[in-house]
Scaffold this active site. Structure first.
Site, PDB file in Angstrom:
ATOM      1  N   ASP A  69      -8.494  19.440 -16.806  1.00 28.63           N
ATOM      2  CA  ASP A  69      -7.557  18.117 -17.276  1.00 28.63           C
ATOM      3  C   ASP A  69      -6.680  18.663 -18.270  1.00 28.63           C
ATOM      4  O   ASP A  69      -5.545  18.251 -18.323  1.00 28.63           O
ATOM      5  CB  ASP A  69      -8.707  17.254 -17.982  1.00 28.63           C
ATOM      6  N   HIS A  76      -1.901  21.504 -20.703  1.00 28.33           N
ATOM      7  CA  HIS A  76      -1.290  21.592 -21.996  1.00 28.33           C
ATOM      8  C   HIS A  76      -1.672  22.819 -22.915  1.00 28.33           C
ATOM      9  O   HIS A  76      -0.669  23.357 -23.709  1.00 28.33           O
ATOM     10  CB  HIS A  76      -2.202  20.331 -22.656  1.00 28.33           C
ATOM     11  N   LYS A 100       0.297  15.058 -13.861  1.00 28.93           N
ATOM     12  CA  LYS A 100      -0.682  15.839 -13.706  1.00 28.93           C
ATOM     13  C   LYS A 100      -1.912  15.095 -13.220  1.00 28.93           C
ATOM     14  O   LYS A 100      -2.015  13.859 -13.468  1.00 28.93           O
ATOM     15  CB  LYS A 100      -0.882  16.801 -14.807  1.00 28.93           C
ATOM     16  N   GLU A 122       0.858  -1.228   0.194  1.00 27.73           N
ATOM     17  CA  GLU A 122      -0.050   0.005  -0.001  1.00 27.73           C
ATOM     18  C   GLU A 122       0.883   1.277  -0.070  1.00 27.73           C
ATOM     19  O   GLU A 122       2.119   1.081   0.404  1.00 27.73           O
ATOM     20  CB  GLU A 122      -0.775   0.090   1.202  1.00 27.73           C
TER      21      GLU A 122
END
Ligand code: BG6
Length: 515
Positions: free
Chosen positions: A264, A269, A177, A112
């Site tokens: 996102d 980007h 990211k 873990e």
């Protein structure tokens, strides 16, 4: 960690920079540990990239790859997973001798992310690899895990003594990211990372920067004479940066719902593409020099006052794509039926500098759009005077230079030309440069380039903390506005986004390109 890495601000390496960059850049003795090795990114991109690097002779002979994940695997199970990933996704041909040598350096550590004992085991594994494979204490840790695990893993690396190597060795951390989900969380995360690793040992991945066509933006602009004189508000009407995808969210509901298109990909980007397109010439190709110029652009970004009129978010509804019926976002597995997550986002920004004052930069992205295409279109003003009648120039648009990031990588220049015939009629034509035709060399996959750069300690293609924070500073007010202004507009899958996005440009007397 070496003394030099601790120094923090000294990013350049004159000795290496002086070397001819055309020589193959081969990583010295080292290993890579991947956390979250069972994930999609690891299977589709990281493992194949490592094999391809080995196949191109760019990894050291004793290279070691350690997988860490919650699986009851032995080393050979891990090797089988890597093998399958390589067979399916590698770009270079499979060669037995390369595979055998590489696979000898594979190890798997089950555990873990919060398990102290598993990190102890990891340390022993790394020590053993140093002895057996000659990795010399140089190791990079790739955090290919959901962001909520970043702080825990980083702290465990510190507590188990893995974050620091010995004298003349390095330890580096690679972070995927999203780096936070807003400015406050990015700062918080950064505190944790900075507490453990020196700034120059932290490599934040924005895989767009690893793309050949993205690196070519600076070559196109600064290795040539003909573009730069017109690359400014005197000649440029506006810039459109598009990242369109035809895919939906696939199996990524857990990550995507609540994040959405703007967080996102615009925060990272698209803002990086904008910074490279708009920045001044760097004094060199050092990380420091490029960073300085990108940060100036991002710091000069102005949001429109009326966010309602100049930003749009959308969500795909059911539709058709590639001849097949596809479901809408709200029907995707794992998505809340009342989700207001954006799968499409378009924003208008301006850059308040002498070069760009008054020139809009339109950024848009979306899933389930007409086709997959990423491009930067610099659209020029119309000629101030045309010595032709209106009918002669009916089919003449605005000149444009389009950097095709993907697919069909290349550059197109659009301009007017006389239509052959006995009358004078001017029509738009294109002049094309295509990578596939101009070069015999093949482009490495973005992750290949970026992993190699981490192993070499070469930072220009990695966004620094300030860039990430500026990205959030730009996006946060837009996200806040959206959060308090109802639902995203719907658009049919397979189209070019919501009608509101067209209206947004129409208000400015412009229209989106249909690439
Ligand atoms: C990732 C995004 O950063 O980029 C994904 O998280 C997106 O949602 C992907 O699909 C696109 O990458 P590429 O290289 O295929 O354009």
């Amino acid at each position: 960690m070496s003394a030099q890495e601790h120094a923090g601000t000294d990013w350049s390496n004159p000795l290496r920079d002086a070397q001819d960059r055309r020589l193959p850049r081969i990583a010295g003795p080292c290993g890579l540990v991947i956390f979250g090795v069972t994930g999609d990114l690891s299977r589709k991109k990281l493992m194949p990239a490592i094999y391809d690097l080995a196949n191109r002779g760019l990894l050291p002979p004793g290279f070691a790859l350690v997988g860490f994940a919650r699986r009851d695997w032995e080393n050979q199970d891990f090797a089988q997973v890597v093998y399958d990933a390589v067979k399916e996704h590698a770009r270079t041909p499979f060669r037995d001798e390369v595979w055998k040598q590489l696979a000898e350096g594979f190890r798997f550590v089950p555990g873990e992310f919060g398990d102290q004992a598993a990190f102890e085991k990891l340390r022993e594994t790394i020590d053993e690899l140093d002895r057996l494979r000659g990795t010399n204490g140089n190791h990079a840790f790739y955090l290919s895990v959901p962001p909520k695990f970043f702080p825990g893993v980083v702290r465990q690396l510190k507590e188990s003594g893995l974050a620091e190597g010995g004298e003349n060795t390095w330890r580096r951390v690679i972070i995927e990211k999203p780096f936070g989900h807003d400015l406050a969380s990015a700062k918080e995360l950064n505190k944790v990372v900075n507490d453990v690793f020196a700034p120059r040992s932290v490599f934040r991945i924005d895989h767009y920067l690893g793309k050949e066509t993205v690196q070519n933006i600076l070559a196109l602009r600064f290795a040539n004479e003909m573009y730069e004189p017109i690359w400014n508000r005197n000649y440029v009407d506006h810039v459109q940066i598009t990242m369109a995808e035809d895919i939906g969210i696939g199996g990524r509901a857990g990550y995507y719902d609540g994040i959405g298109a703007a967080r996102d990909v615009i925060q990272n980007h698209l803002l990086q593409l904008m910074a490279l397109t708009a920045m001044e010439e760097p004094t060199s190709f050092d990380a420091d020099a490029i960073f300085t110029e990108k940060v100036k652009v991002l710091s000069a970004v102005q949001l429109p006052e009326d966010l309602g009129a100049h930003t749009v978010r959308g969500q795909y509804a059911k539709g058709w794509q590639g001849g097949e019926k596809v479901i809408g976002f709200l029907d995707e597995d794992g998505i809340a039926k009342d989700s207001i997550t954006d799968t499409y986002a378009a924003i208008k920004l301006e850059i308040d500098t002498r070069r760009w004052a008054g020139v809009p930069f339109y950024l848009r992205t979306g899933k389930r759009l007409g086709r997959r295409v990423t491009e930067i279109a610099v659209v020029f003003q119309r000629a101030p005077h045309l010595p032709f009648t209106a009918t002669m120039t009916e089919e003449l648009g605005q000149n444009a230079l389009v950097i095709r990031v993907q697919p069909d990588e290349g550059v197109t220049v659009r301009f007017g030309s006389k239509v052959p015939g006995t009358s004078m009629e001017v029509r738009d034509v294109s002049m094309d440069f295509q990578y596939g035709e101009a070069f015999t060399e093949s482009s490495p996959e973005a992750y290949e380039r970026l992993i190699l750069d981490v192993l070499l300690g070469d930072p220009p293609l990695f966004p620094r903390l300030e860039e990430v924070e500026l990205g959030w500073q730009i996006l946060d007010p837009i996200e806040e506005y959206w959060a308090s202004h109802g639902k995203p507009a719907q658009y049919e899958a397979g189209t070019w986004g919501p009608a509101e996005a067209d209206e947004m440009l129409d208000r400015d007397g412009r229209c989106w390109r249909r690439p």
